[in-house]
Design a protein around this motif. Structure first.
Motif, PDB file in Angstrom:
ATOM      1  N   THR A 111      -5.276  61.632  -1.859  1.00 26.57           N
ATOM      2  CA  THR A 111      -4.374  63.144  -1.724  1.00 26.57           C
ATOM      3  C   THR A 111      -4.452  63.874  -2.903  1.00 26.57           C
ATOM      4  OG1 THR A 111      -2.296  62.230  -1.957  1.00 26.57           O
ATOM      5  CG2 THR A 111      -3.395  62.331   0.428  1.00 26.57           C
ATOM      6  N   ASP A 112      -4.967  63.304  -4.009  1.00 26.05           N
ATOM      7  CA  ASP A 112      -5.051  63.880  -5.370  1.00 26.05           C
ATOM      8  C   ASP A 112      -5.942  64.815  -5.399  1.00 26.05           C
ATOM      9  OD1 ASP A 112      -4.878  64.577  -7.839  1.00 26.05           O
ATOM     10  OD2 ASP A 112      -4.421  62.855  -8.940  1.00 26.05           O
ATOM     11  N   PRO A 113      -5.680  66.123  -5.407  1.00 25.43           N
ATOM     12  CA  PRO A 113      -6.613  67.164  -5.738  1.00 25.43           C
ATOM     13  C   PRO A 113      -7.881  66.925  -6.782  1.00 25.43           C
ATOM     14  CG  PRO A 113      -4.798  68.268  -5.621  1.00 25.43           C
ATOM     15  CD  PRO A 113      -4.268  66.898  -5.756  1.00 25.43           C
ATOM     16  N   GLY A 168      -8.925  64.001  -7.151  1.00 25.43           N
ATOM     17  CA  GLY A 168     -10.002  63.102  -6.693  1.00 25.43           C
ATOM     18  C   GLY A 168     -10.590  61.881  -7.604  1.00 25.43           C
ATOM     19  N   SER A 169      -9.430  61.122  -8.354  1.00 29.91           N
ATOM     20  CA  SER A 169      -9.982  60.133  -8.862  1.00 29.91           C
ATOM     21  C   SER A 169     -10.313  58.887  -8.211  1.00 29.91           C
ATOM     22  CB  SER A 169      -8.548  59.622  -9.895  1.00 29.91           C
ATOM     23  OG  SER A 169      -7.748  60.519  -9.918  1.00 29.91           O
ATOM     24  N   THR A 170      -9.806  58.809  -6.966  1.00 33.29           N
ATOM     25  CA  THR A 170     -10.132  57.743  -5.938  1.00 33.29           C
ATOM     26  C   THR A 170     -11.560  58.088  -5.431  1.00 33.29           C
ATOM     27  OG1 THR A 170      -7.994  56.980  -5.409  1.00 33.29           O
ATOM     28  CG2 THR A 170      -9.665  56.436  -3.873  1.00 33.29           C
ATOM     29  N   LYS A 178      -0.613  55.098  -9.489  1.00 30.79           N
ATOM     30  CA  LYS A 178      -0.874  55.549  -8.014  1.00 30.79           C
ATOM     31  C   LYS A 178      -2.189  55.148  -7.810  1.00 30.79           C
ATOM     32  CE  LYS A 178       0.683  59.844  -8.379  1.00 30.79           C
ATOM     33  NZ  LYS A 178       1.314  59.752  -9.704  1.00 30.79           N
ATOM     34  N   THR A 179      -3.048  55.500  -8.606  1.00 28.45           N
ATOM     35  CA  THR A 179      -4.460  55.282  -8.053  1.00 28.45           C
ATOM     36  C   THR A 179      -4.847  53.869  -8.451  1.00 28.45           C
ATOM     37  OG1 THR A 179      -4.868  57.890  -8.719  1.00 28.45           O
ATOM     38  CG2 THR A 179      -6.956  56.269  -8.804  1.00 28.45           C
ATOM     39  N   THR A 180      -4.470  53.150  -9.545  1.00 32.02           N
ATOM     40  CA  THR A 180      -4.728  51.888  -9.991  1.00 32.02           C
ATOM     41  C   THR A 180      -4.416  50.899  -8.803  1.00 32.02           C
ATOM     42  OG1 THR A 180      -4.506  52.554 -12.096  1.00 32.02           O
ATOM     43  CG2 THR A 180      -4.655  50.109 -11.740  1.00 32.02           C
ATOM     44  N   ILE A 219      -2.438  55.803   1.186  1.00 27.44           N
ATOM     45  CA  ILE A 219      -2.532  57.153   0.728  1.00 27.44           C
ATOM     46  C   ILE A 219      -2.204  56.895  -1.014  1.00 27.44           C
ATOM     47  CG2 ILE A 219      -1.681  59.388   0.898  1.00 27.44           C
ATOM     48  CD1 ILE A 219      -0.754  58.654   3.713  1.00 27.44           C
ATOM     49  N   ASP A 220      -3.302  57.252  -1.582  1.00 29.55           N
ATOM     50  CA  ASP A 220      -3.217  57.658  -3.191  1.00 29.55           C
ATOM     51  C   ASP A 220      -2.397  58.946  -3.349  1.00 29.55           C
ATOM     52  OD1 ASP A 220      -3.358  57.627  -5.837  1.00 29.55           O
ATOM     53  OD2 ASP A 220      -5.496  57.670  -5.855  1.00 29.55           O
ATOM     54  N   GLY A 221      -1.194  59.011  -3.884  1.00 33.26           N
ATOM     55  CA  GLY A 221      -0.427  60.164  -3.748  1.00 33.26           C
ATOM     56  C   GLY A 221      -0.555  61.090  -4.710  1.00 33.26           C
TER      57      GLY A 221
HETATM   58 MG    MG Z   1      -3.934  59.196  -9.372  1.00 31.51          MG
END
Ligand code: MG
Ligand code: ADP
Length: 209
Positions: free
Chosen positions: A37-39, A41-43, A14-16, A82-84
């Protein structure tokens, strides 16, 4: 256009995919917002790891209020990604209600393919309220010349959403770039990896027309 990149399965990409698509659309001249939206916070970590300003806007919003807040936040942008989040939660439902299109990255492994039924069901529930909502699968981390890839596409064909023709391969470059706050489009614009990302962009743009 608002696109949520969703799959509760961690590691599906998702993030990639979100960061690379956000970048590719911004290179095409579109104004792009990426919502993390990932708690975890990778993005946001990616944006911090950069040594220059990101080529698109990145914000974090990990509460299930996207469907209420996104119309306002999206003002002035052509594309919103939106990064899920990593679990099926109110956050995922909120993201689905906030967008026009759900992109589901899937690794070509049987376990991952079986796991997509959760997100498929959520999208189908949402179409009761949003009949124009569409979705598609994106094969990510494809390994060249394996039968697995073909089998997975066949199994995914039984779900009600299409599988994009463009696919993303397993390539170290994708992981390395994200670690240093970059993308393959920046680090190696002429690479096969960049070509794959641009092919996904083309297919999304064609589908929109
Ligand atoms: Mg991710
Ligand atoms: P998610 O956000 O769905 O949890 P990530 O995008 O963080 O997934 O990917 C999980 C891990 O797999 C990361 O370490 C990432 O670098 C790696 N990865 C994802 N897609 C690819 C790819 N196409 N090639 C190589 N590594 C990948």
């Amino acid at each position: 256009m608002k696109i949520a990149v969703l799959n509760q399965k961690g590691g599906s990409g998702k993030t990639t995919v979100s960061i690379h698509l956000a970048h590719a659309f911004s290179i095409r001249g579109y104004r792009v917002l990426l919502v993390d939206t990932d708690p975890q916070g990778s993005t946001r970590d990616w944006a911090v790891a950069r040594n220059s300003e990101a080529p698109f806007s990145v914000i974090g919003l990990d509460r299930p209020i996207l469907h209420k807040e996104l119309p306002k936040l999206a003002q002035g942008y052509d594309f919103v990604f939106i990064d899920g989040a990593p679990r099926v939660s109110d956050l995922t439902r909120s993201a689905i209600m906030a967008v026009d299109f759900v992109l589901v990255p899937v690794q070509p492994s049987p376990l991952d393919v079986w796991a997509v039924h959760e997100v498929v069901e959520l999208v189908q529930e949402a179409t009761i309220y949003k009949p124009d909502l569409t979705a598609a699968f994106l094969i990510n981390r494809k390994i060249a010349n394996t039968a697995l890839g073909r089998e997975v596409t066949e199994v995914l064909g039984e779900y009600p959403f299409p599988v994009l023709k463009a696919q993303i391969s397993q390539r170290v470059a994708f992981a390395e770039c994200l670690n240093i706050g970059s993308t393959v489009l920046e680090a190696a614009p002429k690479s096969a990896a960049s070509d794959e990302v641009r092919a996904v962009v083309e297919e999304i743009l064609e589908a929109r027309e």
